[in-house]
Design a protein around this motif. Structure first.
Motif, PDB file in Angstrom:
ATOM      1  N   ALA A  63      -3.161  69.712  80.012  1.00 48.67           N
ATOM      2  CA  ALA A  63      -4.566  70.074  80.137  1.00 48.67           C
ATOM      3  C   ALA A  63      -4.891  70.299  81.604  1.00 48.67           C
ATOM      4  O   ALA A  63      -4.675  69.441  82.445  1.00 48.67           O
ATOM      5  N   PRO A  65      -7.533  71.941  84.905  1.00 49.50           N
ATOM      6  CA  PRO A  65      -8.937  71.826  85.306  1.00 49.50           C
ATOM      7  C   PRO A  65      -9.808  72.830  84.558  1.00 49.50           C
ATOM      8  O   PRO A  65      -9.345  73.888  84.136  1.00 49.50           O
ATOM      9  N   THR A  66     -11.077  72.464  84.378  1.00 53.55           N
ATOM     10  CA  THR A  66     -12.028  73.340  83.706  1.00 53.55           C
ATOM     11  C   THR A  66     -13.225  73.578  84.612  1.00 53.55           C
ATOM     12  O   THR A  66     -13.443  72.856  85.587  1.00 53.55           O
ATOM     13  N   THR A  67     -14.000  74.588  84.284  1.00 55.15           N
ATOM     14  CA  THR A  67     -15.207  74.917  85.048  1.00 55.15           C
ATOM     15  C   THR A  67     -16.429  74.596  84.205  1.00 55.15           C
ATOM     16  O   THR A  67     -16.484  74.946  83.033  1.00 55.15           O
ATOM     17  N   TYR A  68     -17.385  73.912  84.819  1.00 52.08           N
ATOM     18  CA  TYR A  68     -18.628  73.547  84.125  1.00 52.08           C
ATOM     19  C   TYR A  68     -19.806  74.189  84.840  1.00 52.08           C
ATOM     20  O   TYR A  68     -19.917  74.140  86.061  1.00 52.08           O
ATOM     21  N   HIS A  83     -17.580  64.271  80.938  1.00 56.04           N
ATOM     22  CA  HIS A  83     -16.243  64.857  81.044  1.00 56.04           C
ATOM     23  C   HIS A  83     -15.187  63.833  81.451  1.00 56.04           C
ATOM     24  O   HIS A  83     -14.105  64.189  81.904  1.00 56.04           O
ATOM     25  N   LYS A 111     -21.456  76.305  89.554  1.00 55.74           N
ATOM     26  CA  LYS A 111     -20.166  76.141  88.880  1.00 55.74           C
ATOM     27  C   LYS A 111     -19.400  74.970  89.500  1.00 55.74           C
ATOM     28  O   LYS A 111     -19.082  74.997  90.687  1.00 55.74           O
ATOM     29  N   THR A 113     -15.985  72.371  89.293  1.00 60.62           N
ATOM     30  CA  THR A 113     -14.619  72.279  88.792  1.00 60.62           C
ATOM     31  C   THR A 113     -14.362  70.856  88.330  1.00 60.62           C
ATOM     32  O   THR A 113     -14.558  69.902  89.088  1.00 60.62           O
TER      33      THR A 113
END
Length: 256
Positions: A63, A65-68, A83, A111, A113
């Protein structure tokens, strides 16, 4: 002599209940009979379960990193909890280049990270101003300095700031500046905030538009005072910051 009785032949019971008789020299032992279909099904099920358990950690490791995208009502603490980030401070450290100096000033659309350090914002290279244009600007400033006079009050400070902003291409209107000044300081150029997170960190918000010293230094407009309490310097630096973060001071309608 006893009378002959009727003898019934004992019935042989079926092994359908899962037992089988095994001779042991006169005695008989009843052993459970395990169906082949049951044993065969148990082995693949166990193997599948083991494979699934082994795959779970591997999937977790993959998994990334994601962007929020921040929405209205968000805070770093709320986002960190949602998160599973260890703390809001960790989330802030990873996104400091994006959030800025004040962790409480996040706005919708920002945005973040999650799970990695955010890439710093790329700044567009400054364009060199032709010598002829610089000369024209210098002459214009000199002409304005000779002819324009500003009152030493809120009205005059805003108008002088607008003139300087126009020279540097910083957007903003009288109404937008005045509205934010009244919310932030009620028009007091010596206002200081000694109670929020900035003050706790040693960088209290100051002046008409409540600018912290690092932000003032980063967005200071040449030709104005280096004193963040100076009304004109404070207004122009704050408007320069607002233009960079929100497009214009006119787009700011709350803490920024």
């Amino acid at each position: 002599m006893p009378s002959k009785g009727k003898h019934r032949r004992p019935k042989v019971r079926s092994l359908s209940r899962g037992f089988i008789a095994v001779g042991t020299g006169g005695a008989a032992l009843a052993l459970p009979l395990i169906g082949a279909t049951t044993a065969g099904a148990a082995q693949p099920a166990a193997a599948e379960k083991a494979a699934t358990s082994a795959a779970a950690p591997a999937a977790a490791k993959k998994a990334g990193p994601t962007t929020y995208s921040v929405v209205a009502g968000d805070s770093l603490s709320k986002i960190a909890d949602a998160h599973s980030v260890s703390s809001w401070k960790k989330l802030y450290q990873d996104n400091r280049e994006v959030v800025g100096d004040d962790p409480s000033l996040i706005h919708p659309g920002l945005k973040l990270t999650i799970g990695a350090k955010a890439e710093p914002k790329a700044k567009a290279p400054a364009k060199a101003t032709p010598a002829s244009e610089r000369a024209d600007r210098s002459e214009t400033r000199a002409a304005v300095a000779k002819t324009a006079t500003y009152t030493n009050d809120l009205d005059g400070w805003i108008k002088e700031s607008l003139a300087i902003m126009a020279e540097h291409g910083i957007p903003g209107t009288y109404e937008g500046i005045h509205r934010n000044i009244m919310r932030e300081s009620s028009g007091n150029p010596m206002a200081i905030n000694n109670w929020d997170s900035n003050a706790a960190a040693g960088t209290p918000s100051k002046g008409l538009l409540q600018v912290i010293q690092p932000t003032f230094a980063a967005y200071h407009v040449p030709g104005t005072s280096m004193d963040s309490y100076d009304p004109v310097a404070n207004i122009t630096a704050a408007c320069n910051y607002a233009a960079d973060r929100y497009g214009s001071i006119d787009n700011v309608n709350g803490p920024y």
